[in-house]
Design an enzyme around this catalytic site. Structure first.
Site, PDB file in Angstrom:
ATOM      1  N   PRO A 298       1.179   3.532  -0.039  1.00 12.18           N
ATOM      2  CA  PRO A 298       1.057   2.268  -0.759  1.00 12.18           C
ATOM      3  C   PRO A 298       0.809   1.056   0.133  1.00 12.18           C
ATOM      4  CG  PRO A 298       3.338   3.040  -0.757  1.00 12.18           C
ATOM      5  CD  PRO A 298       2.493   4.167  -0.235  1.00 12.18           C
ATOM      6  N   ASN A 299       0.006   0.171  -0.397  1.00  9.73           N
ATOM      7  CA  ASN A 299      -0.326  -1.130   0.219  1.00  9.73           C
ATOM      8  C   ASN A 299      -1.245  -1.033   1.439  1.00  9.73           C
ATOM      9  OD1 ASN A 299       1.255  -2.764  -1.615  1.00  9.73           O
ATOM     10  ND2 ASN A 299       3.034  -1.846  -0.632  1.00  9.73           N
TER      11      ASN A 299
ATOM     12  N   ARG B 114      -3.302  -8.057   4.662  1.00  6.87           N
ATOM     13  CA  ARG B 114      -1.846  -7.923   4.529  1.00  6.87           C
ATOM     14  C   ARG B 114      -1.167  -8.132   5.884  1.00  6.87           C
ATOM     15  NH1 ARG B 114       1.214  -2.141   4.151  1.00  6.87           N
ATOM     16  NH2 ARG B 114       3.303  -2.971   3.851  1.00  6.87           N
TER      17      ARG B 114
ATOM     18  N   TYR C 203       0.153  -5.797  10.955  1.00  3.21           N
ATOM     19  CA  TYR C 203      -0.647  -4.585  10.741  1.00  3.21           C
ATOM     20  C   TYR C 203      -2.059  -4.662  11.323  1.00  3.21           C
ATOM     21  CZ  TYR C 203       3.195  -3.517   7.586  1.00  3.21           C
ATOM     22  OH  TYR C 203       4.442  -3.259   7.083  1.00  3.21           O
TER      23      TYR C 203
ATOM     24  N   ASN D  30       0.176   8.369   7.109  1.00  2.00           N
ATOM     25  CA  ASN D  30       0.888   7.096   7.142  1.00  2.00           C
ATOM     26  C   ASN D  30       1.330   6.862   5.698  1.00  2.00           C
ATOM     27  OD1 ASN D  30       1.905   4.560   7.279  1.00  2.00           O
ATOM     28  ND2 ASN D  30       0.076   3.586   8.147  1.00  2.00           N
TER      29      ASN D  30
ATOM     30  N   ALA E 294       5.596   2.608   2.935  1.00  2.00           N
ATOM     31  CA  ALA E 294       7.020   2.480   2.587  1.00  2.00           C
ATOM     32  C   ALA E 294       7.632   3.799   2.128  1.00  2.00           C
ATOM     33  CB  ALA E 294       7.178   1.411   1.508  1.00  2.00           C
TER      34      ALA E 294
ATOM     35  N   HIS F 199      10.033   5.959   4.254  1.00  2.00           N
ATOM     36  CA  HIS F 199      11.450   5.658   4.454  1.00  2.00           C
ATOM     37  C   HIS F 199      12.357   6.200   3.349  1.00  2.00           C
ATOM     38  CE1 HIS F 199       9.654   3.147   7.427  1.00  2.00           C
ATOM     39  NE2 HIS F 199       9.087   2.366   6.528  1.00  2.00           N
TER      40      HIS F 199
ATOM     41  N   ASP G 295       9.514  16.814   0.483  1.00  2.00           N
ATOM     42  CA  ASP G 295       9.532  18.181  -0.054  1.00  2.00           C
ATOM     43  C   ASP G 295       8.131  18.779  -0.098  1.00  2.00           C
ATOM     44  OD1 ASP G 295      12.266  18.297  -0.421  1.00  2.00           O
ATOM     45  OD2 ASP G 295      12.203  17.779  -2.554  1.00  2.00           O
TER      46      ASP G 295
ATOM     47  N   GLU H 241       2.636  12.092  12.097  1.00  2.00           N
ATOM     48  CA  GLU H 241       3.009  10.839  11.412  1.00  2.00           C
ATOM     49  C   GLU H 241       2.335   9.650  12.106  1.00  2.00           C
ATOM     50  OE1 GLU H 241       7.235  10.168  11.416  1.00  2.00           O
ATOM     51  OE2 GLU H 241       7.082   8.521   9.982  1.00  2.00           O
TER      52      GLU H 241
ATOM     53  N   HIS I 244       2.081   5.279  12.098  1.00  2.00           N
ATOM     54  CA  HIS I 244       2.403   3.933  11.618  1.00  2.00           C
ATOM     55  C   HIS I 244       1.645   2.927  12.474  1.00  2.00           C
ATOM     56  CE1 HIS I 244       5.518   5.221   8.891  1.00  2.00           C
ATOM     57  NE2 HIS I 244       5.964   6.019   9.839  1.00  2.00           N
ATOM     58  N   LEU I 245       1.136   1.908  11.831  1.00  2.00           N
ATOM     59  CA  LEU I 245       0.458   0.842  12.565  1.00  2.00           C
ATOM     60  C   LEU I 245       1.472   0.049  13.379  1.00  2.00           C
ATOM     61  CD1 LEU I 245      -1.446  -0.012   9.369  1.00  2.00           C
ATOM     62  CD2 LEU I 245      -2.696   0.426  11.489  1.00  2.00           C
ATOM     63  N   SER I 246       2.604  -0.242  12.754  1.00  3.61           N
ATOM     64  CA  SER I 246       3.620  -1.073  13.399  1.00  3.61           C
ATOM     65  C   SER I 246       4.686  -0.189  14.048  1.00  3.61           C
ATOM     66  CB  SER I 246       4.265  -2.002  12.362  1.00  3.61           C
ATOM     67  OG  SER I 246       4.974  -1.240  11.387  1.00  3.61           O
TER      68      SER I 246
ATOM     69  N   ARG J 291      11.698  -2.985  13.721  1.00  5.69           N
ATOM     70  CA  ARG J 291      11.618  -3.854  12.539  1.00  5.69           C
ATOM     71  C   ARG J 291      12.915  -3.801  11.724  1.00  5.69           C
ATOM     72  NH1 ARG J 291       6.258  -2.938   9.422  1.00  5.69           N
ATOM     73  NH2 ARG J 291       6.952  -4.910   8.504  1.00  5.69           N
TER      74      ARG J 291
ATOM     75  N   ARG K  47      13.457   0.169   7.711  1.00  7.03           N
ATOM     76  CA  ARG K  47      12.231   0.858   8.171  1.00  7.03           C
ATOM     77  C   ARG K  47      12.508   1.784   9.347  1.00  7.03           C
ATOM     78  NH1 ARG K  47       8.072  -2.031   5.644  1.00  7.03           N
ATOM     79  NH2 ARG K  47       8.660  -4.218   5.432  1.00  7.03           N
TER      80      ARG K  47
HETATM   81  C1  DQA Z   1       3.800   1.174   7.851  1.00 13.56           C
HETATM   82  C2  DQA Z   1       5.248   0.748   8.056  1.00 13.56           C
HETATM   83  C3  DQA Z   1       6.020   0.800   6.750  1.00 13.56           C
HETATM   84  O1  DQA Z   1       7.352   0.383   6.946  1.00 13.56           O
HETATM   85  C4  DQA Z   1       5.371  -0.144   5.747  1.00 13.56           C
HETATM   86  O2  DQA Z   1       6.045  -0.047   4.509  1.00 13.56           O
HETATM   87  C5  DQA Z   1       3.922   0.083   5.591  1.00 13.56           C
HETATM   88  C6  DQA Z   1       3.125   0.330   6.782  1.00 13.56           C
HETATM   89  C7  DQA Z   1       2.966   1.018   9.151  1.00 13.56           C
HETATM   90  O3  DQA Z   1       1.884   1.600   9.193  1.00 13.56           O
HETATM   91  O4  DQA Z   1       3.381   0.312  10.073  1.00 13.56           O
HETATM   92  O5  DQA Z   1       3.370  -0.011   4.502  1.00 13.56           O
HETATM   93  O6  DQA Z   1       3.763   2.535   7.489  1.00 13.56           O
END
Ligand code: DQA
Length: 148
Positions: A7-8, A15, A20, A71, A74, A77, A84, A95, A97-99, A104, A108
């Site tokens: 998501p997002n 964003r 990010y 990725n 959210a 977490h 599952d 896995e 993650h950008l950040s 953080r 997270r």
């Molecule tokens: C994220 C980190 C997550 O905590 C956040 O909810 C995201 C992006 C990252 O790529 O840093 O949507 O997965």
């Protein structure tokens, strides 16, 4: 192999760019496709804001992909459903993650995906995707050598 984006992540570029980065998800996808062509790998690139759609996609990945790069945004977490599904399909997971999620907010700093993953890349912005992809290529090549 496939890239799954939660998501997002469709909002990347606009964003919170200070967290990010400035690249859009379409730009990241384009870069991954160029890299995949260079490496002779086939990739699928998927994004959804919906947990169930991600679960469906993971289930369908069985027999279709040799590695999942995810990725989960959210969902990383707190989604036991995604945890599952990843466990059920028995495909190596990397896995992304950008950040740097560990630097953080406390909510997270836990990932349900990490314990299932072969490894992860976080904190490098769009470069995290590139590094994860190259790691997947090495992993798969090493696996094939082992089998040969
Ligand atoms: C994220 C980190 C997550 O905590 C956040 O909810 C995201 C992006 C990252 O790529 O840093 O949507 O997965």
């Amino acid at each position: 192999m496939c890239f799954i984006n939660g998501p997002n992540l469709n909002m990347l570029g606009m964003r919170e760019p200070e967290i990010y980065g400035k690249s859009s998800l379409a730009e990241i996808e384009k870069e991954m496709r160029i890299l995949a062509r260079q490496q002779g790998a086939e990739i699928d690139f998927f994004q959804s804001n919906h947990e169930g759609k991600i679960v469906d996609y993971i289930q369908e990945a069985r027999g279709r992909f040799d590695c999942i790069l995810i990725n989960a945004g959210a969902f990383s977490h707190y989604s036991i459903a995604i945890y599952d599904a990843l466990k059920a399909v028995e495909i190596p997971v990397i896995e992304i993650h950008l950040s740097n999620i560990y630097a953080r907010e406390s909510f997270r700093q836990q990932s349900l995906i990490s314990p299932l993953a072969v490894g992860g890349v976080f904190g490098f912005g769009a470069l995290s995707y590139k590094m994860a992809f190259l790691a997947a290529c090495e992993l798969l090549a090493a696996g094939q050598k082992g089998k040969g």
